[in-house]
Design a protein around this motif. Structure first.
Motif, PDB file in Angstrom:
ATOM      1  N   GLU A   1       0.853  -1.189   0.000  1.00  0.00           N
ATOM      2  CA  GLU A   1       0.000   0.000   0.000  1.00  0.00           C
ATOM      3  C   GLU A   1       0.894   1.246   0.000  1.00  0.00           C
ATOM      4  O   GLU A   1       2.002   1.224   0.541  1.00  0.00           O
ATOM      5  N   THR A   2       0.433   2.325  -0.592  1.00  0.00           N
ATOM      6  CA  THR A   2       1.184   3.576  -0.578  1.00  0.00           C
ATOM      7  C   THR A   2       1.332   4.077   0.854  1.00  0.00           C
ATOM      8  O   THR A   2       0.371   4.085   1.620  1.00  0.00           O
ATOM      9  N   VAL A   3       2.550   4.474   1.215  1.00  0.00           N
ATOM     10  CA  VAL A   3       2.817   5.041   2.536  1.00  0.00           C
ATOM     11  C   VAL A   3       2.473   6.528   2.497  1.00  0.00           C
ATOM     12  O   VAL A   3       2.877   7.247   1.578  1.00  0.00           O
ATOM     13  N   GLN A   4       1.745   6.968   3.490  1.00  0.00           N
ATOM     14  CA  GLN A   4       1.445   8.391   3.704  1.00  0.00           C
ATOM     15  C   GLN A   4       1.960   8.711   5.096  1.00  0.00           C
ATOM     16  O   GLN A   4       1.563   8.062   6.067  1.00  0.00           O
ATOM     17  N   MET A   5       2.852   9.685   5.209  1.00  0.00           N
ATOM     18  CA  MET A   5       3.370  10.024   6.524  1.00  0.00           C
ATOM     19  C   MET A   5       3.747  11.501   6.606  1.00  0.00           C
ATOM     20  O   MET A   5       3.900  12.164   5.582  1.00  0.00           O
ATOM     21  N   SER A   6       3.850  11.974   7.825  1.00  0.00           N
ATOM     22  CA  SER A   6       4.334  13.332   8.031  1.00  0.00           C
ATOM     23  C   SER A   6       5.742  13.246   8.593  1.00  0.00           C
ATOM     24  O   SER A   6       6.108  12.258   9.247  1.00  0.00           O
ATOM     25  N   MET A   7       6.531  14.273   8.311  1.00  0.00           N
ATOM     26  CA  MET A   7       7.902  14.332   8.796  1.00  0.00           C
ATOM     27  C   MET A   7       8.168  15.738   9.304  1.00  0.00           C
ATOM     28  O   MET A   7       8.053  16.709   8.557  1.00  0.00           O
ATOM     29  N   LEU A   8       8.491  15.825  10.585  1.00  0.00           N
ATOM     30  CA  LEU A   8       8.900  17.088  11.168  1.00  0.00           C
ATOM     31  C   LEU A   8      10.401  16.989  11.404  1.00  0.00           C
ATOM     32  O   LEU A   8      10.872  16.023  12.016  1.00  0.00           O
ATOM     33  N   ILE A   9      11.146  17.954  10.905  1.00  0.00           N
ATOM     34  CA  ILE A   9      12.595  17.997  11.115  1.00  0.00           C
ATOM     35  C   ILE A   9      12.871  19.146  12.074  1.00  0.00           C
ATOM     36  O   ILE A   9      12.527  20.296  11.797  1.00  0.00           O
ATOM     37  N   TYR A  10      13.467  18.790  13.218  1.00  0.00           N
ATOM     38  CA  TYR A  10      13.759  19.766  14.283  1.00  0.00           C
ATOM     39  C   TYR A  10      15.257  20.025  14.331  1.00  0.00           C
ATOM     40  O   TYR A  10      16.062  19.098  14.407  1.00  0.00           O
ATOM     41  N   TYR A  11      15.621  21.304  14.310  1.00  0.00           N
ATOM     42  CA  TYR A  11      17.018  21.715  14.364  1.00  0.00           C
ATOM     43  C   TYR A  11      17.321  22.239  15.757  1.00  0.00           C
ATOM     44  O   TYR A  11      16.894  23.336  16.119  1.00  0.00           O
ATOM     45  N   SER A  12      18.060  21.459  16.544  1.00  0.00           N
ATOM     46  CA  SER A  12      18.402  21.847  17.911  1.00  0.00           C
ATOM     47  C   SER A  12      19.311  23.060  17.902  1.00  0.00           C
ATOM     48  O   SER A  12      20.169  23.208  17.033  1.00  0.00           O
ATOM     49  N   GLN A  13      19.124  23.919  18.891  1.00  0.00           N
ATOM     50  CA  GLN A  13      20.002  25.082  19.018  1.00  0.00           C
ATOM     51  C   GLN A  13      21.245  24.738  19.801  1.00  0.00           C
ATOM     52  O   GLN A  13      22.152  25.547  19.911  1.00  0.00           O
ATOM     53  N   LYS A  14      21.306  23.520  20.355  1.00  0.00           N
ATOM     54  CA  LYS A  14      22.496  23.088  21.096  1.00  0.00           C
ATOM     55  C   LYS A  14      23.635  22.872  20.121  1.00  0.00           C
ATOM     56  O   LYS A  14      23.457  22.312  19.057  1.00  0.00           O
ATOM     57  N   LYS A  15      24.771  23.295  20.470  1.00  0.00           N
ATOM     58  CA  LYS A  15      25.948  23.117  19.605  1.00  0.00           C
ATOM     59  C   LYS A  15      26.913  22.175  20.275  1.00  0.00           C
ATOM     60  O   LYS A  15      27.093  22.120  21.415  1.00  0.00           O
TER      61      LYS A  15
END
Length: 185
Positions: free
Chosen positions: A171-185
């Protein structure tokens, strides 16, 4: 204006703000000078892999390359989004909400047709991904571990290492993707 035009303008703006020639940008990103020139002229719609190389080389978020001008309220109509494609069109990435400094994330709708897959390059240090599957079965491999997600499943992982997505069902995959960029260095 469409995503190809936004991408062309954004990449040229980012390159020029760094005072890079096309040759300098090619060295920084690993993308050929001729490909960068075609992208900046809007003559080609680059693959997701090429855009990630440019984002990593410029040390910016993926979305900063494909974003459109920001408004206070944003309604995103599915039919108006041109997806970014990989794997011969079997992996489709629909950019929904671009990265913003005050929010530190970007959001995508991902569609993976049966047999489709994407081998993703590591994102900048500290990056995390949050994936939720709404339909189908997705196999996600990261940091030497493989996870199979079904409808309703979610996964959070560090995305600053190589990782991959694969439709492991029929079956076709349907998904959401959130990419979070941490401010920690």
């Amino acid at each position: 204006m469409n995503i190809t035009e936004w991408t062309a303008q954004n990449i040229k703006r980012l390159r020029e703000s760094r005072k890079l020639t096309l040759d300098g940008a090619a060295k920084a990103t690993g993308v050929s000078r001729s490909m960068l020139a075609q992208i900046e002229k809007g003559e080609t719609n680059p693959t997701i892999g090429v855009l990630w190389k440019i984002a990593k080389g410029f040390k910016v978020s993926f979305t900063s390359l494909v974003e459109c001008p920001r408004e206070a309220t944003a309604l995103v109509r599915a039919e108006r989004i041109t997806p970014l494609q990989e794997d011969g069109g079997k992996y489709l990435n629909y950019p929904l909400f671009p990265f913003e400094e005050e929010r530190q994330f970007e959001l995508y709708r991902i569609v993976i047709l049966p047999g489709g897959e994407l081998q993703a390059q590591p994102h900048i240090a500290g990056t995390e991904e949050y994936v939720t599957v709404f339909a189908g079965r997705a196999e996600i491999t990261t940091d030497g571990q493989t996870f199979v997600l079904c409808e309703g499943d979610a996964l959070r992982f560090h995305a600053d290492t190589a990782h991959s997505y694969r439709n492991c069902g029929e079956e076709t995959v349907q998904m959401s993707m959130l990419i979070y960029y941490s401010q920690k260095k």
